[in-house]
Design a protein around this motif. Sequence first.
Motif, PDB file in Angstrom:
ATOM      1  N   LEU A  23       0.811  -1.224   0.000  1.00  0.00           N
ATOM      2  CA  LEU A  23       0.000   0.000   0.000  1.00  0.00           C
ATOM      3  C   LEU A  23       0.841   1.269   0.000  1.00  0.00           C
ATOM      4  O   LEU A  23       0.312   2.355  -0.252  1.00  0.00           O
ATOM      5  N   GLN A  24       2.115   1.135   0.276  1.00  0.00           N
ATOM      6  CA  GLN A  24       2.959   2.302   0.529  1.00  0.00           C
ATOM      7  C   GLN A  24       2.961   3.287  -0.630  1.00  0.00           C
ATOM      8  O   GLN A  24       3.200   2.916  -1.781  1.00  0.00           O
ATOM      9  N   GLU A  25       2.644   4.547  -0.313  1.00  0.00           N
ATOM     10  CA  GLU A  25       2.641   5.652  -1.278  1.00  0.00           C
ATOM     11  C   GLU A  25       1.768   5.359  -2.494  1.00  0.00           C
ATOM     12  O   GLU A  25       2.094   5.732  -3.620  1.00  0.00           O
ATOM     13  N   ASN A  26       0.656   4.677  -2.272  1.00  0.00           N
ATOM     14  CA  ASN A  26      -0.245   4.336  -3.378  1.00  0.00           C
ATOM     15  C   ASN A  26      -1.685   4.495  -2.907  1.00  0.00           C
ATOM     16  O   ASN A  26      -2.316   3.552  -2.424  1.00  0.00           O
ATOM     17  N   ALA A  27      -2.219   5.705  -3.049  1.00  0.00           N
ATOM     18  CA  ALA A  27      -3.548   6.026  -2.535  1.00  0.00           C
ATOM     19  C   ALA A  27      -4.634   5.196  -3.226  1.00  0.00           C
ATOM     20  O   ALA A  27      -5.623   4.786  -2.597  1.00  0.00           O
ATOM     21  N   THR A  28      -4.452   4.918  -4.510  1.00  0.00           N
ATOM     22  CA  THR A  28      -5.463   4.147  -5.245  1.00  0.00           C
ATOM     23  C   THR A  28      -5.636   2.760  -4.652  1.00  0.00           C
ATOM     24  O   THR A  28      -6.758   2.273  -4.456  1.00  0.00           O
ATOM     25  N   LEU A  36      -7.178   3.584   6.977  1.00  0.00           N
ATOM     26  CA  LEU A  36      -7.961   4.605   7.682  1.00  0.00           C
ATOM     27  C   LEU A  36      -7.783   5.972   7.053  1.00  0.00           C
ATOM     28  O   LEU A  36      -8.708   6.778   7.002  1.00  0.00           O
ATOM     29  N   THR A  37      -6.586   6.262   6.570  1.00  0.00           N
ATOM     30  CA  THR A  37      -6.342   7.566   5.936  1.00  0.00           C
ATOM     31  C   THR A  37      -7.290   7.762   4.763  1.00  0.00           C
ATOM     32  O   THR A  37      -7.920   8.815   4.605  1.00  0.00           O
ATOM     33  N   ILE A  38      -7.421   6.736   3.938  1.00  0.00           N
ATOM     34  CA  ILE A  38      -8.314   6.820   2.790  1.00  0.00           C
ATOM     35  C   ILE A  38      -9.771   6.826   3.247  1.00  0.00           C
ATOM     36  O   ILE A  38     -10.608   7.573   2.737  1.00  0.00           O
ATOM     37  N   SER A  39     -10.066   6.027   4.231  1.00  0.00           N
ATOM     38  CA  SER A  39     -11.449   5.937   4.713  1.00  0.00           C
ATOM     39  C   SER A  39     -11.933   7.275   5.235  1.00  0.00           C
ATOM     40  O   SER A  39     -13.031   7.734   4.922  1.00  0.00           O
ATOM     41  N   HIS A  40     -11.113   7.938   6.015  1.00  0.00           N
ATOM     42  CA  HIS A  40     -11.490   9.245   6.547  1.00  0.00           C
ATOM     43  C   HIS A  40     -11.616  10.275   5.437  1.00  0.00           C
ATOM     44  O   HIS A  40     -12.469  11.143   5.446  1.00  0.00           O
TER      45      HIS A  40
END
Length: 498
Positions: A433-438, A487-491
Motif C-alpha cells: 500500500l505504501q505511497e499508493n492512494a489508489t 484509515l487515511t483513505i477511509s477518513h
Amino acid sequence: MNFLRGVMGAQSAGPQPSGAETIQKLCDRVASSTLLDDRRDAVRALKSLSKKYRLEVGIQAMPHLIHVLQTDRSDSEIIGYALDTLYNIISNDLEEEEQDDSEEENSQKQVEDLGSQFTEIFIKQNENVTLLLTYLEEFDFHVRWPGVKLLTALLKQQGPPVQQIILVSPMGVSRLMDLLADSREVIRNDGVLLLQQLTRSNAAIQKIVAFENAFERLLDIITEEGNSDGGIVVEDCLLLLQNLLKNNNSNQNFFKEGSYIQRMKPWFEVSDDNAGWSAQKVTNLHLMLQLVRVLVSPSNPPGATSSCQKAMFHCGLLQQLCTILMATGVPADILTEVREQKNVFIKPAIVVLLMSMVNERQPFVLRCAVLYCFQCFLYKNQKGQGEIVSTLLPSTIDATGNSVSAGQLLCGGLFSTDSLSNWCAAVALAHALQENATLKEQLLRVQLATSIGNPPVSLLQQCTNILSQGDKIDRRIAIQPVIDGTLTISHGKARDLE
C-alpha cells in the motif's frame, strides 16, 4: 645438522650455549663466512631455530637475512632458507600447544605484536619489499613459494603500508598477477590468498588487478575446480572476486562489459538430486549468491544495477536462480540467500515465496529473507503493488478454489495464530500500500469470510478487531501499519461525502 652441533659444541665439552648465544654465532657465520656453503648451512640452521626462538632470531638475524637476499641471489637454496626464516618470524601461524584460556590469549597477543613489529622493521626500508617482489618472478619453486608466503604475511601484518609500497613499485602489481598462471597448484592457490590480502580495501589496486585479466583467470580456476562442487580453492577465488567487485563501480562495469556475468550461470546449475550437500558446497553457493547481490546492489549507480539485471536475465542466470528456488532438497540457508536476491526477483515465484513466509515450520531466517525480498520487489513498483492487491479483490479471486493467490496467503498469515506469520504478512501488506492512494482505496473493498454461516467483514474491520484485542503486543504492532494506510483513505472519503 653437523654444522649446528659444531656451533653448539659437544655435550662433553661443558655447558650448552643458550639459544640466543647459538643464534648469535650463526649470525656471525652468515656475516663473516666467505664460503657460500658455510653461509648456506648457517641460514639453514637459523631456519630450524626460528620457530622455537622466534624473538631471538628476529632481533639478531633479520639484517643478515636481508643482506643474503641482496647478495646471494645466484644461489636459490640459500635464498629459499632466508625467505622461510623471515616468514617464520613474521607470520603469526604457531603450532598448537596445550594452554589454558588465559595463557592462550596472552600468548596470541604476544605473537601478534611480534609479527607486527618485525614487519614494521622489514618494511621500514621500501627496497626490502621491492627486492621481495623480484624474487616472486623467479620460477624456482624453492624461491617463489616462500616468497609468496612471506609477502602474504607482510600484508596481513601491515596491509596499508605494504600495499602502498607495492602500488608505487614499477610493475609491482603486475608481477603478482603472474602467480595465477603458475602451473604448480600450490603456488597458484597461495597466489590467490596473496591477492586477497593485496586487494583488501584498496580501490586503486583493485582496479589494476581487474585490468590485469584477473576476472578471466579466476573464473577459469573456478571452472577447473568444479564450480560450486569445488573445494576451498573455489571459495578463495570467490572471496577475491568479492574484494574486486564490492563497492567498486569501475570494476563492476568492467565485469559486465567483459561478458563475465554470463560465465556465472554454470555456478547455479543444480541436479535433480540435491540430497547431501557438503558444507563446502553450501559455502561456495553462499559466496556465489553474494556476488550476484554485489552486482545488483541498490547502492550501485542506478544504470549499473539495471544493466547487470538485464545481463542476468538475458543469459539465463535469473532462470537458474529460480530453478534453485523451486528445487527440492536445497538447504534452507541457500534458499534464504536466493530469496534475498531482491533485485533479480521475478513474479511467478511470488506465491512460492509467500507460502514459505507464512509457514511456521520454516526457519526464522528463511521467513525473514522472504519478507525482505518481497519488500524490495514492491519498492517503487506500483505495478507490482497493484498485482498483489488485485488478488485480494472479489473480482479476481478464483471461484473454483483450485489456486492459491498471494492475497489469500497474506490474509491467511495476517489472521494466523502464529505471531511471526502475523508480523510478516502485515508488514508485507503495508508495503503493497505504501505511497499508493489508489490501492489503499481498493483495499477498503476487501471482504473476509471469518467463519461458516456468518456474514463477511471488511479487511479493515477485521484488523481493527485484532487491534482491540489485548493479547500479543507484537501482533497488534504489526497490524497497525495496515490500519493506518486504510484509515487515511477511509477518513478522506468520509470528508468528501460530508
